[in-house]
Design a protein around this motif. Structure first.
Motif, short mmCIF file in Angstrom:
data_model
loop_
_atom_site.label_atom_id
_atom_site.label_comp_id
_atom_site.label_asym_id
_atom_site.label_seq_id
_atom_site.Cartn_x
_atom_site.Cartn_y
_atom_site.Cartn_z
N GLN A 143 -5.19 -12.33 -14.15
CA GLN A 143 -5.75 -12.42 -14.10
C GLN A 143 -7.09 -11.90 -13.27
N ALA A 144 -8.18 -11.00 -13.92
CA ALA A 144 -9.43 -10.75 -13.21
C ALA A 144 -10.63 -11.41 -13.27
N VAL A 145 -10.98 -10.57 -12.12
CA VAL A 145 -12.95 -11.34 -11.99
C VAL A 145 -13.80 -9.67 -12.85
N ILE A 146 -14.70 -10.04 -13.76
CA ILE A 146 -15.15 -9.12 -13.91
C ILE A 146 -17.08 -9.70 -13.59
N ALA A 147 -17.82 -9.03 -13.22
CA ALA A 147 -19.34 -9.41 -13.06
C ALA A 147 -20.46 -7.90 -13.61
N LEU A 148 -21.61 -8.12 -13.58
CA LEU A 148 -22.33 -6.85 -13.71
C LEU A 148 -22.52 -6.42 -12.43
N LYS A 149 -22.52 -5.45 -12.28
CA LYS A 149 -22.91 -4.74 -10.68
C LYS A 149 -23.53 -4.94 -9.97
N SER A 150 -25.06 -4.94 -11.26
CA SER A 150 -25.48 -5.57 -9.54
C SER A 150 -26.34 -6.83 -9.74
N SER A 151 -24.90 -7.88 -9.56
CA SER A 151 -24.89 -9.38 -9.44
C SER A 151 -24.41 -9.28 -8.34
N LYS A 152 -24.78 -10.71 -7.15
CA LYS A 152 -23.95 -10.63 -5.94
C LYS A 152 -22.58 -11.28 -5.82
N ALA A 153 -22.00 -11.14 -7.04
CA ALA A 153 -20.73 -11.42 -7.26
C ALA A 153 -20.25 -10.50 -7.79
N ALA A 154 -20.17 -9.03 -7.97
CA ALA A 154 -19.56 -7.77 -7.63
C ALA A 154 -19.46 -7.55 -6.33
#
Length: 288
Positions: A143-154
């Motif tokens: 499994q993998a995590v994806i996030a918007l490049k502009s978000s803190k989660a990135a």
């Protein structure tokens, strides 16, 4: 893998070909291997669709990082490299391999095939086994995590960095299990009926990050939500899910193909190809 479609090589000893490809009663993943011909797995002399040639199927377009330049025959990309390594083990060098287009839905459906084996990020499952044969698994899905490049989660570099984020996943999936069992966020995750709804929520800021299987993450970030990125992958969260090569139900090649895959796993080739084309190519570190 979820049905929504998305978006390593070593020198081999000739003697290993015969040993690794010997017909088996049971493949390593528990699938009864189809009976081989009396000649066994003689290199380059299997009962293929076209004598002396191995025909391999995959979908079109063929997406990166599984393939490169939408050209499966070039040996670039993880699945192209794996397919050619299997072919080489079976005694079919590149010039003896033919590629054909095989859409995902038809490759796994009942009925005659236009290939000897298909490689298309197809997860081995009991349901699909009713219609087709599978080789041993060639890729252990994570499994993998994806996030918007502009978000803190990135910018997350660990599971702890994600625990305070608003996460989302599709209902009834191993991805949702990974959120609750592996990441264990402090905020209840958002649950979606489909990955399309999950992607829409990511775009509009309802969630900070999504968890999907790694191949789906590649596809979403490469072709659908291009302002998102793969943050990292989760070790051991796929609960044994594997991709397998697809063969016609009852194929006489199943045992030989499984033997070739098993040999490539044992000699480290599969791990090297995964590192070359997947882990390194997409910068998907394992989040601990």
């Amino acid at each position: 893998m979820p049905l929504p479609r998305k978006p390593l090589a070593a020198l081999l000893l000739a003697g290993a070909v015969l040993a690794a490809c010997a017909p088996q009663d049971t493949a390593s993943d528990g699938n009864p291997a189809a009976a081989s011909t009396a000649g066994g797995c003689a290199p380059g002399a299997l009962p293929t669709r076209a004598a002396g040639t191995l025909t391999i199927g995959t979908d079109k377009p063929a997406y990166e990082p599984w393939f490169a330049e939408d050209a499966p025959a070039n040996g670039k990309g993880f699945e192209s490299a794996v397919a050619h390594a299997v072919a080489e083990k079976l005694g079919y060098p590149k010039e003896k391999v033919t590629w054909v287009v095989a859409p995902f839905g038809t490759a796994t459906a009942p009925g005659p095939k236009n290939f000897d084996f298909d490689i298309n990020q197809v997860s081995i499952s009991a349901e699909r086994r009713q219609a087709v044969d599978f080789s041993s698994g060639y890729y252990d899905v994570r499994q993998a995590v994806i996030a918007l490049k502009s978000s803190k989660a990135a910018s997350a570099r660990s599971l702890a960095d994600l625990r305070g984020a608003k996460l989302g996943a599709q209902v009834g999936t191993t991805s949702l299990d990974a959120v609750t069992d592996t990441i264990r966020p402090t905020t209840r995750p958002a649950v979606f009926d489909s990955n399309d709804l999950a992607k829409a929520a990511l775009r509009n800021g309802q969630v900070e990050a999504l968890v999907v299987d790694l191949p789906t993450a590649f596809y979403i970030t490469g072709a659908e939500v291009t302002d998102a990125q793969v943050v990292g992958q989760l070790a051991g969260s796929a609960k044994g899910e594997q991709f397998g090569l697809v063969l016609d139900k009852g194929s006489k090649l199943t045992g030989c193909v499984s033997g070739a895959v098993d040999a490539l796993r044992a000699d480290g080739t599969l791990a090297k190809l995964e590192k070359q084309w997947l882990s390194d190519a997409v910068s998907a570190p394992v989040l601990q």
